[in-house]
Write an enzyme that holds these catalytic residues in place. Sequence first.
Site, PDB file in Angstrom:
ATOM      1  N   GLU A  57      -8.866 -11.815  -7.036  1.00 17.60           N
ATOM      2  CA  GLU A  57      -8.014 -10.628  -6.891  1.00 17.60           C
ATOM      3  C   GLU A  57      -6.818 -10.656  -7.848  1.00 17.60           C
ATOM      4  O   GLU A  57      -6.404  -9.614  -8.362  1.00 17.60           O
ATOM      5  CB  GLU A  57      -7.559 -10.495  -5.435  1.00 17.60           C
ATOM      6  CG  GLU A  57      -8.737 -10.171  -4.513  1.00 17.60           C
ATOM      7  CD  GLU A  57      -8.360  -9.926  -3.066  1.00 17.60           C
ATOM      8  OE1 GLU A  57      -9.189  -9.372  -2.337  1.00 17.60           O
ATOM      9  OE2 GLU A  57      -7.233 -10.289  -2.658  1.00 17.60           O
ATOM     10  N   TYR A  83     -12.627  -3.267  -2.501  1.00 13.95           N
ATOM     11  CA  TYR A  83     -13.067  -3.069  -1.123  1.00 13.95           C
ATOM     12  C   TYR A  83     -14.596  -2.970  -1.039  1.00 13.95           C
ATOM     13  O   TYR A  83     -15.128  -2.249  -0.187  1.00 13.95           O
ATOM     14  CB  TYR A  83     -12.407  -1.825  -0.528  1.00 13.95           C
ATOM     15  CG  TYR A  83     -10.943  -2.033  -0.159  1.00 13.95           C
ATOM     16  CD1 TYR A  83     -10.534  -3.146   0.576  1.00 13.95           C
ATOM     17  CD2 TYR A  83      -9.963  -1.111  -0.532  1.00 13.95           C
ATOM     18  CE1 TYR A  83      -9.192  -3.348   0.908  1.00 13.95           C
ATOM     19  CE2 TYR A  83      -8.625  -1.299  -0.188  1.00 13.95           C
ATOM     20  CZ  TYR A  83      -8.251  -2.418   0.529  1.00 13.95           C
ATOM     21  OH  TYR A  83      -6.934  -2.607   0.878  1.00 13.95           O
ATOM     22  N   ARG A 132      -1.203 -14.547   4.634  1.00 17.79           N
ATOM     23  CA  ARG A 132      -2.079 -13.882   5.615  1.00 17.79           C
ATOM     24  C   ARG A 132      -1.440 -13.914   7.005  1.00 17.79           C
ATOM     25  O   ARG A 132      -1.477 -12.926   7.741  1.00 17.79           O
ATOM     26  CB  ARG A 132      -3.447 -14.572   5.688  1.00 17.79           C
ATOM     27  CG  ARG A 132      -4.447 -14.165   4.643  1.00 17.79           C
ATOM     28  CD  ARG A 132      -4.902 -12.720   4.739  1.00 17.79           C
ATOM     29  NE  ARG A 132      -5.963 -12.480   5.693  1.00 17.79           N
ATOM     30  CZ  ARG A 132      -6.742 -11.402   5.696  1.00 17.79           C
ATOM     31  NH1 ARG A 132      -6.572 -10.443   4.787  1.00 17.79           N
ATOM     32  NH2 ARG A 132      -7.673 -11.242   6.599  1.00 17.79           N
ATOM     33  N   HIS A 156      -1.931  -5.369   1.748  1.00 22.09           N
ATOM     34  CA  HIS A 156      -3.167  -6.142   1.575  1.00 22.09           C
ATOM     35  C   HIS A 156      -2.746  -7.556   1.199  1.00 22.09           C
ATOM     36  O   HIS A 156      -1.794  -7.740   0.450  1.00 22.09           O
ATOM     37  CB  HIS A 156      -4.014  -5.571   0.434  1.00 22.09           C
ATOM     38  CG  HIS A 156      -5.071  -6.541  -0.013  1.00 22.09           C
ATOM     39  ND1 HIS A 156      -6.274  -6.677   0.648  1.00 22.09           N
ATOM     40  CD2 HIS A 156      -5.081  -7.477  -1.007  1.00 22.09           C
ATOM     41  CE1 HIS A 156      -6.981  -7.639   0.060  1.00 22.09           C
ATOM     42  NE2 HIS A 156      -6.275  -8.138  -0.939  1.00 22.09           N
ATOM     43  N   THR A 158      -5.675  -7.049  10.976  1.00 20.01           N
ATOM     44  CA  THR A 158      -5.922  -5.741  10.347  1.00 20.01           C
ATOM     45  C   THR A 158      -5.402  -4.573  11.186  1.00 20.01           C
ATOM     46  O   THR A 158      -4.740  -3.678  10.665  1.00 20.01           O
ATOM     47  CB  THR A 158      -7.442  -5.563  10.108  1.00 20.01           C
ATOM     48  OG1 THR A 158      -7.941  -6.734   9.452  1.00 20.01           O
ATOM     49  CG2 THR A 158      -7.725  -4.335   9.267  1.00 20.01           C
ATOM     50  N   ASN A 199      -1.851   0.135   7.056  1.00 19.54           N
ATOM     51  CA  ASN A 199      -1.278  -1.113   7.568  1.00 19.54           C
ATOM     52  C   ASN A 199      -0.424  -1.867   6.551  1.00 19.54           C
ATOM     53  O   ASN A 199      -0.336  -3.095   6.586  1.00 19.54           O
ATOM     54  CB  ASN A 199      -2.390  -1.986   8.178  1.00 19.54           C
ATOM     55  CG  ASN A 199      -3.479  -2.312   7.173  1.00 19.54           C
ATOM     56  OD1 ASN A 199      -3.374  -1.939   6.014  1.00 19.54           O
ATOM     57  ND2 ASN A 199      -4.511  -3.018   7.603  1.00 19.54           N
ATOM     58  N   ARG A 228       2.583  -6.319   9.584  1.00 22.81           N
ATOM     59  CA  ARG A 228       1.865  -5.220  10.245  1.00 22.81           C
ATOM     60  C   ARG A 228       2.370  -5.023  11.669  1.00 22.81           C
ATOM     61  O   ARG A 228       2.507  -3.889  12.139  1.00 22.81           O
ATOM     62  CB  ARG A 228       0.363  -5.503  10.219  1.00 22.81           C
ATOM     63  CG  ARG A 228      -0.235  -5.347   8.823  1.00 22.81           C
ATOM     64  CD  ARG A 228      -1.642  -5.881   8.736  1.00 22.81           C
ATOM     65  NE  ARG A 228      -2.294  -5.574   7.460  1.00 22.81           N
ATOM     66  CZ  ARG A 228      -3.459  -6.084   7.081  1.00 22.81           C
ATOM     67  NH1 ARG A 228      -4.100  -6.954   7.866  1.00 22.81           N
ATOM     68  NH2 ARG A 228      -3.994  -5.764   5.918  1.00 22.81           N
ATOM     69  N   PHE A 238     -15.672   5.108   6.839  1.00 21.07           N
ATOM     70  CA  PHE A 238     -14.279   5.407   6.496  1.00 21.07           C
ATOM     71  C   PHE A 238     -13.920   4.970   5.065  1.00 21.07           C
ATOM     72  O   PHE A 238     -12.760   5.017   4.663  1.00 21.07           O
ATOM     73  CB  PHE A 238     -13.326   4.755   7.493  1.00 21.07           C
ATOM     74  CG  PHE A 238     -13.591   3.291   7.728  1.00 21.07           C
ATOM     75  CD1 PHE A 238     -13.097   2.327   6.860  1.00 21.07           C
ATOM     76  CD2 PHE A 238     -14.347   2.869   8.821  1.00 21.07           C
ATOM     77  CE1 PHE A 238     -13.347   0.982   7.068  1.00 21.07           C
ATOM     78  CE2 PHE A 238     -14.597   1.522   9.036  1.00 21.07           C
ATOM     79  CZ  PHE A 238     -14.100   0.578   8.155  1.00 21.07           C
ATOM     80  N   LYS A 261       0.822  -1.203   0.000  1.00 24.32           N
ATOM     81  CA  LYS A 261       0.000   0.000   0.000  1.00 24.32           C
ATOM     82  C   LYS A 261       0.865   1.267   0.000  1.00 24.32           C
ATOM     83  O   LYS A 261       2.067   1.197   0.287  1.00 24.32           O
ATOM     84  CB  LYS A 261      -0.894  -0.011   1.252  1.00 24.32           C
ATOM     85  CG  LYS A 261      -1.870  -1.194   1.313  1.00 24.32           C
ATOM     86  CD  LYS A 261      -2.770  -1.081   2.548  1.00 24.32           C
ATOM     87  CE  LYS A 261      -3.759  -2.235   2.615  1.00 24.32           C
ATOM     88  NZ  LYS A 261      -4.734  -2.046   3.724  1.00 24.32           N
TER      89      LYS A 261
HETATM   90  P1  IDP Z   1      -7.648  -6.921   5.918  1.00 24.95           P
HETATM   91  O1  IDP Z   1      -6.824  -5.943   5.094  1.00 24.95           O
HETATM   92  O2  IDP Z   1      -6.921  -7.330   7.174  1.00 24.95           O
HETATM   93  O3  IDP Z   1      -8.147  -8.095   5.125  1.00 24.95           O
HETATM   94  P2  IDP Z   1     -10.351  -5.785   5.776  1.00 24.95           P
HETATM   95  O4  IDP Z   1     -11.379  -5.890   6.853  1.00 24.95           O
HETATM   96  O5  IDP Z   1     -10.552  -6.562   4.516  1.00 24.95           O
HETATM   97  O6  IDP Z   1      -8.944  -6.123   6.459  1.00 24.95           O
HETATM   98  O7  IDP Z   1     -10.226  -4.242   5.437  1.00 24.95           O
HETATM   99  C1  IDP Z   1      -9.492  -3.804   4.309  1.00 24.95           C
HETATM  100  C2  IDP Z   1      -8.676  -2.588   4.671  1.00 24.95           C
HETATM  101  O8  IDP Z   1      -9.546  -1.504   5.005  1.00 24.95           O
HETATM  102  C3  IDP Z   1      -7.785  -2.755   5.909  1.00 24.95           C
HETATM  103  O9  IDP Z   1      -6.554  -3.374   5.607  1.00 24.95           O
HETATM  104  C4  IDP Z   1      -7.605  -1.325   6.364  1.00 24.95           C
HETATM  105  O10 IDP Z   1      -6.626  -0.664   5.564  1.00 24.95           O
HETATM  106  C5  IDP Z   1      -8.962  -0.730   6.043  1.00 24.95           C
HETATM  107  N1  IDP Z   1      -9.857  -0.799   7.223  1.00 24.95           N
HETATM  108  C6  IDP Z   1     -10.555  -1.865   7.670  1.00 24.95           C
HETATM  109  N2  IDP Z   1     -11.256  -1.572   8.789  1.00 24.95           N
HETATM  110  C7  IDP Z   1     -10.978  -0.268   9.056  1.00 24.95           C
HETATM  111  C8  IDP Z   1     -11.395   0.644  10.092  1.00 24.95           C
HETATM  112  O11 IDP Z   1     -12.157   0.298  11.005  1.00 24.95           O
HETATM  113  N3  IDP Z   1     -10.892   1.912  10.016  1.00 24.95           N
HETATM  114  C9  IDP Z   1     -10.069   2.329   9.029  1.00 24.95           C
HETATM  115  N4  IDP Z   1      -9.636   1.501   8.030  1.00 24.95           N
HETATM  116  C10 IDP Z   1     -10.101   0.233   8.048  1.00 24.95           C
HETATM  117 MG    MG Z   2      -9.544  -8.098   3.551  1.00 25.09          MG
END
Ligand code: IDP
Ligand code: MG
Length: 153
Positions: free
Chosen positions: A126, A49, A85, A115, A91, A112, A102, A57, A9
């Site tokens: 993907e 997403y 993963r 992805h 996350t 973070n 992370r 957000f 990212k």
């Molecule tokens: P992941 O990346 O661990 O699979 P996901 O729930 O798929 O997590 O969310 C995708 C991305 O969206 C996260 O990596 C993060 O950058 C962002 N994200 C997810 N939840 C939040 C939140 O509560 N606040 C801000 N950003 C979030």
């Molecule tokens: Mg995800």
Amino acid sequence: MQKTLVILKPSAVQRGLIGEVITRFEKKGLQLVGMKMVSLTDEILEEHYSHLKEKPFFKRIKDTMQASPVVVLALKGVDAVEVVRKMTGVTNSRDALAGTIRGDYSMSVQENIVHASDSPETAQIELNRFFSEIEIFNYPQLMLPNVYANDEY
Ligand code: IDP
Ligand code: MG
């Protein structure tokens, strides 16, 4: 063998972590079978997403994912999706275990670093989203007999 998608990212690109993160995957024994730098469009992010589209957000995620180009990787290995993963960590980077990407490089939920696809089905979708067929390379991993026992792959 499985293939999975990783996105480095803008938080990784801007902080100069591209090399370090790729090195982790290489050292682990995953084979790099695709890699390029791209700018993510609104369209692709809304698709990628889509599970977060209703979140307050969501716009912030889109903006931050467009703050610089990203680097997309295709990685190949036995159980690659789950392995990557696990290497990524949860996350919320503040909860992510030390030793994960992370956990070691980030303090943020949103910023973070990486992805990573979350299931073999998602990985296939993907990879097709970010790579064309000719951008995924099929070449021998010469270290294979040293990375796995011969009944593992
Ligand atoms: P992941 O990346 O661990 O699979 P996901 O729930 O798929 O997590 O969310 C995708 C991305 O969206 C996260 O990596 C993060 O950058 C962002 N994200 C997810 N939840 C939040 C939140 O509560 N606040 C801000 N950003 C979030
Ligand atoms: Mg995800």
